[in-house]
Enzyme design. Sequence first.
Site, PDB file in Angstrom:
ATOM      1  N   SER A 148       8.747  -1.712   7.841  1.00 35.22           N
ATOM      2  CA  SER A 148       7.355  -1.033   7.782  1.00 35.22           C
ATOM      3  C   SER A 148       7.524   0.556   7.191  1.00 35.22           C
ATOM      4  O   SER A 148       8.175   0.817   6.206  1.00 35.22           O
ATOM      5  CB  SER A 148       6.695  -0.906   8.988  1.00 35.22           C
ATOM      6  OG  SER A 148       5.121  -0.624   8.805  1.00 35.22           O
ATOM      7  N   ASP A 237      -0.262 -10.043   5.545  1.00 32.05           N
ATOM      8  CA  ASP A 237       0.025  -8.595   5.712  1.00 32.05           C
ATOM      9  C   ASP A 237      -0.697  -7.580   4.679  1.00 32.05           C
ATOM     10  O   ASP A 237      -0.348  -8.054   3.344  1.00 32.05           O
ATOM     11  CB  ASP A 237       1.377  -8.299   6.064  1.00 32.05           C
ATOM     12  CG  ASP A 237       2.029  -7.041   6.322  1.00 32.05           C
ATOM     13  OD1 ASP A 237       1.172  -5.844   6.337  1.00 32.05           O
ATOM     14  OD2 ASP A 237       3.024  -6.639   6.411  1.00 32.05           O
ATOM     15  N   HIS A 267       2.239  -8.609   9.916  1.00 33.58           N
ATOM     16  CA  HIS A 267       2.959  -7.428  10.161  1.00 33.58           C
ATOM     17  C   HIS A 267       3.359  -7.098  11.501  1.00 33.58           C
ATOM     18  O   HIS A 267       2.507  -7.263  12.176  1.00 33.58           O
ATOM     19  CB  HIS A 267       2.090  -6.248   9.631  1.00 33.58           C
ATOM     20  CG  HIS A 267       2.628  -4.967   9.490  1.00 33.58           C
ATOM     21  ND1 HIS A 267       3.275  -4.723   8.168  1.00 33.58           N
ATOM     22  CD2 HIS A 267       3.045  -3.877  10.187  1.00 33.58           C
ATOM     23  CE1 HIS A 267       4.131  -3.621   8.380  1.00 33.58           C
ATOM     24  NE2 HIS A 267       3.703  -2.957   9.715  1.00 33.58           N
TER      25      HIS A 267
END
Length: 295
Positions: A148, A237, A267
């Site tokens: 991320s 996501d 995610h």
Amino acid sequence: MLHPQARRAVEVAAGEPKVFDESFDIEASRRAARAEAAAHPRVSVAEVRDLDAGGVPCRLYRPDGAAPGVVVHLHGGGFVFHDVDVHDNLARLLAVRSGRAVLSVDYRRPPEHRFPAAPDDVDTVLAWLADHAGNEGLAGPVGLHGDSAGGNLALVGALRNPGRVQALALVYPFLDPTAGFDSYRTAADGFDPREAAWYWQQYAASPDDLRDPDLAPLLSERLHTLPPTLVTTAEHDPLRDEGEALAVRLAEAGVTVTATRYLGQVHGFYRHPDQFDAAEPMLAAVAGFLAAYLR
């Protein structure tokens, strides 16, 4: 279609406080994440110790029989959340699965320390490694890994330090502050796009920063300088399309790149093998990729 495990995670997330709510408490959320991580059993690693990498606090994990080199791990959390404690077990798993030492970086976070504090810390760690790797038993090839927001920092670190990194592994990287890809409208399951906007607002010190390639690396003109790169994404996501766009651009630039999309996943699943069956195979793929190129 959402995997049933992902569907349950989305249902849980729907009832949690949102970062963009005026009453949201950043410090309380940080404490809760550390407490949750501390409650889980830890994978055994031969050596775990904290060290100072040129002024940046880091935690070193060395497995039994470690091969030469080191994987520099940059944690996710929207730049704002998580730390080496929250990612402690992931770093342990990555060290054991890859057979390499892992150096987890406790970079500075916003809103206390805005851009470019975090990428500057990554630069400092990479420079420290170049000067001190032999003293710490870390001599050899260097890999960068992040999930991320950590994927953003890993990518930027490789771009800002060409030739210093031999492999790059990015897990659903957070790359586009404009939220300009379709997945923000078609794949936002359990991750409200307003959350993404809030994270960028915390990270950027000024509106101009949002157009800086060191914050928004899809704008970089140096993508061709990257080492072999793995990009993994999750089907459900909002960050999916920007990660896959990166993979396409790398291939077009002549970079050795592998891209995989995890179907049915959302995610954040990577760090939770106790909740998501796909997490362990993804970790194995990341570790295997790093091991293949860190020789």
